[in-house]
Design a protein around this motif. Structure first.
Motif, PDB file in Angstrom:
ATOM      1  N   SER A   7     -64.252 -26.404 -20.406  1.00 16.49           N
ATOM      2  CA  SER A   7     -64.934 -27.305 -19.486  1.00 16.49           C
ATOM      3  C   SER A   7     -66.085 -26.591 -18.802  1.00 16.49           C
ATOM      4  N   PRO A   8     -67.277 -27.189 -18.823  1.00 16.44           N
ATOM      5  CA  PRO A   8     -68.383 -26.578 -18.083  1.00 16.44           C
ATOM      6  C   PRO A   8     -68.197 -26.678 -16.567  1.00 16.44           C
ATOM      7  N   TYR A   9     -67.142 -27.383 -16.140  1.00 17.64           N
ATOM      8  CA  TYR A   9     -66.880 -27.508 -14.696  1.00 17.64           C
ATOM      9  C   TYR A   9     -65.866 -26.474 -14.205  1.00 17.64           C
ATOM     10  N   LEU A  10     -65.332 -25.672 -15.118  1.00 18.33           N
ATOM     11  CA  LEU A  10     -64.291 -24.711 -14.763  1.00 18.33           C
ATOM     12  C   LEU A  10     -64.928 -23.375 -14.378  1.00 18.33           C
ATOM     13  N   PRO A  11     -64.792 -22.961 -13.116  1.00 16.93           N
ATOM     14  CA  PRO A  11     -65.437 -21.706 -12.708  1.00 16.93           C
ATOM     15  C   PRO A  11     -64.757 -20.483 -13.323  1.00 16.93           C
ATOM     16  N   ILE A  12     -65.542 -19.412 -13.465  1.00 18.80           N
ATOM     17  CA  ILE A  12     -65.023 -18.117 -13.901  1.00 18.80           C
ATOM     18  C   ILE A  12     -64.388 -17.461 -12.671  1.00 18.80           C
ATOM     19  N   PRO A  13     -63.137 -17.024 -12.764  1.00 24.25           N
ATOM     20  CA  PRO A  13     -62.517 -16.399 -11.581  1.00 24.25           C
ATOM     21  C   PRO A  13     -63.098 -15.012 -11.295  1.00 24.25           C
ATOM     22  N   MET A  14     -63.469 -14.790 -10.046  1.00 24.06           N
ATOM     23  CA  MET A  14     -64.090 -13.533  -9.631  1.00 24.06           C
ATOM     24  C   MET A  14     -63.547 -13.136  -8.262  1.00 24.06           C
ATOM     25  N   HIS A  15     -63.901 -11.912  -7.858  1.00 28.92           N
ATOM     26  CA  HIS A  15     -63.581 -11.442  -6.510  1.00 28.92           C
ATOM     27  C   HIS A  15     -64.828 -10.858  -5.868  1.00 28.92           C
ATOM     28  N   VAL A  16     -64.841 -10.888  -4.542  1.00 29.12           N
ATOM     29  CA  VAL A  16     -65.952 -10.276  -3.818  1.00 29.12           C
ATOM     30  C   VAL A  16     -65.772  -8.760  -3.863  1.00 29.12           C
ATOM     31  N   LEU A  17     -66.833  -8.089  -4.310  1.00 31.01           N
ATOM     32  CA  LEU A  17     -66.813  -6.623  -4.379  1.00 31.01           C
ATOM     33  C   LEU A  17     -67.435  -6.072  -3.102  1.00 31.01           C
ATOM     34  N   ASP A  37     -61.573 -10.966 -15.220  1.00 29.12           N
ATOM     35  CA  ASP A  37     -61.242 -10.740 -16.626  1.00 29.12           C
ATOM     36  C   ASP A  37     -62.457 -10.091 -17.309  1.00 29.12           C
ATOM     37  N   PRO A  38     -62.269  -8.882 -17.867  1.00 27.85           N
ATOM     38  CA  PRO A  38     -63.413  -8.188 -18.488  1.00 27.85           C
ATOM     39  C   PRO A  38     -64.054  -8.995 -19.616  1.00 27.85           C
ATOM     40  N   GLN A  39     -63.282  -9.842 -20.273  1.00 24.96           N
ATOM     41  CA  GLN A  39     -63.849 -10.676 -21.340  1.00 24.96           C
ATOM     42  C   GLN A  39     -64.898 -11.639 -20.772  1.00 24.96           C
ATOM     43  N   ASP A  40     -64.612 -12.190 -19.578  1.00 23.17           N
ATOM     44  CA  ASP A  40     -65.588 -13.075 -18.917  1.00 23.17           C
ATOM     45  C   ASP A  40     -66.877 -12.311 -18.624  1.00 23.17           C
ATOM     46  N   ALA A  41     -66.736 -11.033 -18.211  1.00 23.62           N
ATOM     47  CA  ALA A  41     -67.914 -10.215 -17.907  1.00 23.62           C
ATOM     48  C   ALA A  41     -68.749 -10.029 -19.163  1.00 23.62           C
ATOM     49  N   ARG A  42     -68.101  -9.730 -20.275  1.00 28.29           N
ATOM     50  CA  ARG A  42     -68.835  -9.520 -21.536  1.00 28.29           C
ATOM     51  C   ARG A  42     -69.594 -10.790 -21.919  1.00 28.29           C
ATOM     52  N   GLU A  43     -68.914 -11.941 -21.826  1.00 26.39           N
ATOM     53  CA  GLU A  43     -69.571 -13.201 -22.196  1.00 26.39           C
ATOM     54  C   GLU A  43     -70.720 -13.525 -21.241  1.00 26.39           C
ATOM     55  N   PHE A  44     -70.500 -13.244 -19.966  1.00 30.63           N
ATOM     56  CA  PHE A  44     -71.535 -13.541 -18.972  1.00 30.63           C
ATOM     57  C   PHE A  44     -72.791 -12.723 -19.258  1.00 30.63           C
ATOM     58  N   PHE A  45     -72.626 -11.417 -19.413  1.00 32.06           N
ATOM     59  CA  PHE A  45     -73.807 -10.565 -19.574  1.00 32.06           C
ATOM     60  C   PHE A  45     -74.468 -10.746 -20.939  1.00 32.06           C
ATOM     61  N   ARG A 104     -69.858 -20.574 -11.862  1.00 32.68           N
ATOM     62  CA  ARG A 104     -70.165 -21.201 -13.148  1.00 32.68           C
ATOM     63  C   ARG A 104     -71.554 -20.744 -13.556  1.00 32.68           C
ATOM     64  N   GLY A 105     -71.647 -20.214 -14.732  1.00 33.43           N
ATOM     65  CA  GLY A 105     -72.948 -19.745 -15.170  1.00 33.43           C
ATOM     66  C   GLY A 105     -72.819 -18.630 -16.187  1.00 33.43           C
ATOM     67  N   PRO A 106     -73.917 -17.994 -16.563  1.00 28.81           N
ATOM     68  CA  PRO A 106     -75.272 -18.248 -16.070  1.00 28.81           C
ATOM     69  C   PRO A 106     -75.824 -19.580 -16.587  1.00 28.81           C
ATOM     70  N   LEU A 107     -76.536 -20.298 -15.718  1.00 32.25           N
ATOM     71  CA  LEU A 107     -77.046 -21.627 -16.048  1.00 32.25           C
ATOM     72  C   LEU A 107     -78.574 -21.617 -16.087  1.00 32.25           C
ATOM     73  N   GLY A 108     -79.129 -22.562 -16.827  1.00 35.01           N
ATOM     74  CA  GLY A 108     -80.585 -22.703 -16.886  1.00 35.01           C
ATOM     75  C   GLY A 108     -81.209 -21.773 -17.907  1.00 35.01           C
ATOM     76  N   ASN A 109     -82.533 -21.810 -17.970  1.00 36.44           N
ATOM     77  CA  ASN A 109     -83.235 -21.076 -19.037  1.00 36.44           C
ATOM     78  C   ASN A 109     -83.582 -19.637 -18.674  1.00 36.44           C
ATOM     79  N   GLY A 110     -83.931 -19.378 -17.423  1.00 35.96           N
ATOM     80  CA  GLY A 110     -84.406 -18.043 -17.057  1.00 35.96           C
ATOM     81  C   GLY A 110     -85.857 -17.849 -17.479  1.00 35.96           C
ATOM     82  N   PHE A 111     -86.370 -16.646 -17.214  1.00 33.01           N
ATOM     83  CA  PHE A 111     -87.780 -16.366 -17.521  1.00 33.01           C
ATOM     84  C   PHE A 111     -87.972 -16.106 -19.018  1.00 33.01           C
TER      85      PHE A 111
END
Lengths: 285, 339
Positions: A7-17, A37-45, A104-111
């Motif tokens: 679901s694009p509405y499901l946030p990635i779980p994170m913590h404040v560092l 979850d390190p897998q979420d980090a890999r997909e995000f970056f 939720r993201g990264p969203l949009g096109n970016g530069f």
């Protein structure tokens, strides 16, 4: 990520560092968030491109759209600078290290960084909208990226010196010999060594060359409104001027209709548009 | 394939479907007809050539639905998707056509909406053509029609004692395996009914060049003129089969993140945290509603984003009529295109 059940509405779980104030009036706070979850980090970056944004989620309060203020190479965290405005941003300001949060993201096109290769970059920001330009500058500073681009000129204006974000880094940028930094504040202050005046006027004063250059502008609507024509006057063509738009957003994925601008959705088709693209869209901003 | 369904066999057929599907059909509730699940002893209310007040999009994008459930300690989980098989019987072609347009929003490759898609995949649409088109409808003007096939698995034509059933998909064919094949005469009769229905509908306004006129007159006083008596109630958008805007809010006490229908006709829809509002008055909001349907959809999918169902005309509390608005728009000056 692309399978149907996700679901694009499901946030990635994170913590404040880390959480710290960015401005002396405490209206701006920076949060650095780490992935549960390190897998979420890999997909995000793997997906992340500077200029993109996320929807930050405080469960029980709601979501807020914020530009990403960090470069991927900085580490396995994502940085956001949040201006305290309403209930969600107030809740974001109250978060402490260790608190749970969703994004939720990264969203949009970016530069369009690929298209900008080999060009000089004129980076113009105002107020807290500078966050994605900060991410862009940090990204370009990485040794593996820096050589792909020409001269870098940063023009950054805030109402007061106390509202200037990322002060330590910007102070260090002044020392670099591979970039030019122009800071501005709206009214004079004691011991201020840089420009005084509004960003469009500072742009006219600095006169960045349009030759083999692109300009990217992020700021409050009034700044953008007067900076774009200033760049045109300097000889930048509409195809070489870029800006990042903002509108109220809810879904972030082109469904809820809120950020509709002509046939485009700012969340999905933007937020980065060239002036040439903007000229073809209705003035519904 | 063309089949024959005798009207006195209809309830029997619907009941047989109920063994495997939840079957929705128009039924009377208070003063309106609604798509409701069939219960024992149901009474259909589809004899009038009149649409339900709430379009069947509500069965795919409910007025309010939870997206996330909050769990303990700040956690959350996705609400299970609705995959139970359903049949919507008696959907009008305008509403079925609108579903195919909404698919282009909710089933984009990059961000498919799983809630929408699960319901769409689990649902068959059996249409009822409009042999007596409604007074406020203008489907033929906007590229749809009283017997349009878009989005349907099968469509029925009322021929008095019988319905002629045209199955349009394999799944639709499976629903009607018990029926006899129509004779050539019956098929011909149905096609005459269909053509007569379409022919009875006057062209409500000129669509040729309409998009360009609306685009070119973005700053025209036209928008103020047509929005003058608008109350901003939003009923034209809530009851529109192609409108899909929604809000997302956290209902902390219920422990849910919920999406609710929203409308561009409300001030707060586009109001930003800074206080800036790109559409501060009903003038800009009316412009957005009409432009979205008659120019933005055209840019996006090369179709007018309106199927002419006529609900916005029928239910507007001050009698604003989109047909009259667009007739007026077709009188607007148009610029010579810059090449």
């Amino acid at each position: 990520m692309s399978n149907e059940a996700h679901s694009p509405y499901l946030p990635i779980p994170m913590h404040v560092l880390h959480a710290y104030y960015e401005s002396n009036d405490r209206s701006l706070k920076t949060l650095e968030l780490s992935f549960d979850d390190p897998q979420d980090a890999r997909e995000f970056f793997a997906a992340y491109n500077p200029g993109q944004f996320c929807l930050l989620s405080v469960i029980g309060k709601g979501e807020s759209a914020l530009g990403i203020a960090s470069a991927a190479w900085e580490g396995d965290f994502v940085r956001f600078t949040i201006q305290k405005m309403g209930s969600v941003t107030t809740a974001l300001h109250e978060l402490k290290p260790g608190d749970p949060i969703g994004i939720r993201g990264p969203l949009g096109n970016g530069f369009p960084l690929e298209d900008w290769k080999g060009k000089n970059l004129v980076i113009i920001g105002g107020g807290c909208a500078f966050s994605t330009l900060y991410a862009l500058t940090k990204h370009l500073h990485h040794p593996s990226n820096r050589g792909d681009y020409g001269k870098m000129t940063v023009i950054y204006g805030t109402r007061t010196s106390g509202l200037c974000m990322y002060k330590q880094d910007i102070a260090a940028w002044h020392q670099r010999d591979d970039m030019e930094v122009h800071q501005a504040i709206d009214v004079p202050e004691q011991d201020w060594l840089h420009h005084v005046g509004y960003v469009p006027d500072v742009v006219k004063e600095v006169k960045p060359s349009p030759v083999n250059s692109v300009a990217v502008v992020c700021g409050p609507p009034i700044m953008t409104k007067y900076t774009l024509p200033a760049l045109v006057e300097l000889g930048f063509t509409p195809e070489t001027i870029f800006t990042s738009l903002e509108k109220r957003m809810k879904c972030g994925v082109g469904k809820c209709g809120r950020c509709n601008l002509g046939p485009k959705y700012i969340c999905k088709d933007g937020p980065v548009f060239s002036l040439a693209e903007l000229n073809d869209l209705p003035a519904d901003l | 394939m063309n089949l024959i369904l005798k009207k006195d066999q209809l309830n029997h057929l619907l009941n047989s479907w109920r063994q495997d599907y939840e079957v929705y059909a128009p039924q009377a509730l208070q003063n309106y007809t609604h798509f409701l699940p069939l219960q024992d002893g149901f009474e259909l209310a589809f004899d009038k050539a009149h649409n339900t007040r709430i379009p069947p999009k509500a069965l795919f994008l409910p007025t309010s639905e939870a997206l996330l459930k909050f769990t303990k300690f700040g956690g959350y989980e996705q609400v299970p998707l609705e995959t139970a098989p359903r049949i919507i019987f008696g959907i009008r072609p305008c509403d079925a056509h609108a579903m195919t347009m909404l698919d282009t929003v909710f089933e984009q490759e990059r961000y498919t909406d799983p809630h929408w898609k699960a319901r769409r995949d689990a649902t068959l649409l059996v249409g009822l053509g409009c042999h007596e088109p409604c007074q406020t409808g203008f489907c033929t003007t906007v590229g749809s029609g009283p017997f349009n096939h878009a989005g349907l698995d099968a469509i029925l034509t009322d021929l008095g004692e019988i319905f002629l059933v045209e199955t349009l998909t394999e799944k639709g064919e499976q629903l009607f395996t018990q029926l006899e094949t129509a004779t050539e005469e019956q098929s011909k009769q149905a096609s005459e009914v269909q053509q007569a229905a379409a022919a009875s509908m006057p062209i409500a306004f000129e669509t040729e060049g309409l998009k360009e006129k609306l685009d070119q007159n973005f700053d025209s006083p036209y928008w103020e003129e047509i929005s003058r008596s608008c109350l901003g109630c939003g009923v034209c958008t809530f009851l529109c089969p192609t409108c899909f805007c929604f809000d997302i809010v956290d209902e902390a006490q219920r422990g849910e993140r919920v999406r609710n229908w929203d409308t561009c006709m409300f001030r707060t829809y586009s109001l930003e945290a800074s206080g800036h509002n790109p559409r501060p008055s009903r003038v800009e909001r009316t412009r957005q509603r009409l432009s979205h349907k008659y120019t933005h959809w055209v840019d996006q999918i090369n179709q007018i984003g309106c199927t002419g169902c006529g609900r916005c005309v029928r239910y507007c509390p001050v009698g604003l009529d989109i047909r009259a608005m667009l007739r007026k728009a077709s009188q607007l000056p148009s610029e010579v295109a810059h090449v």
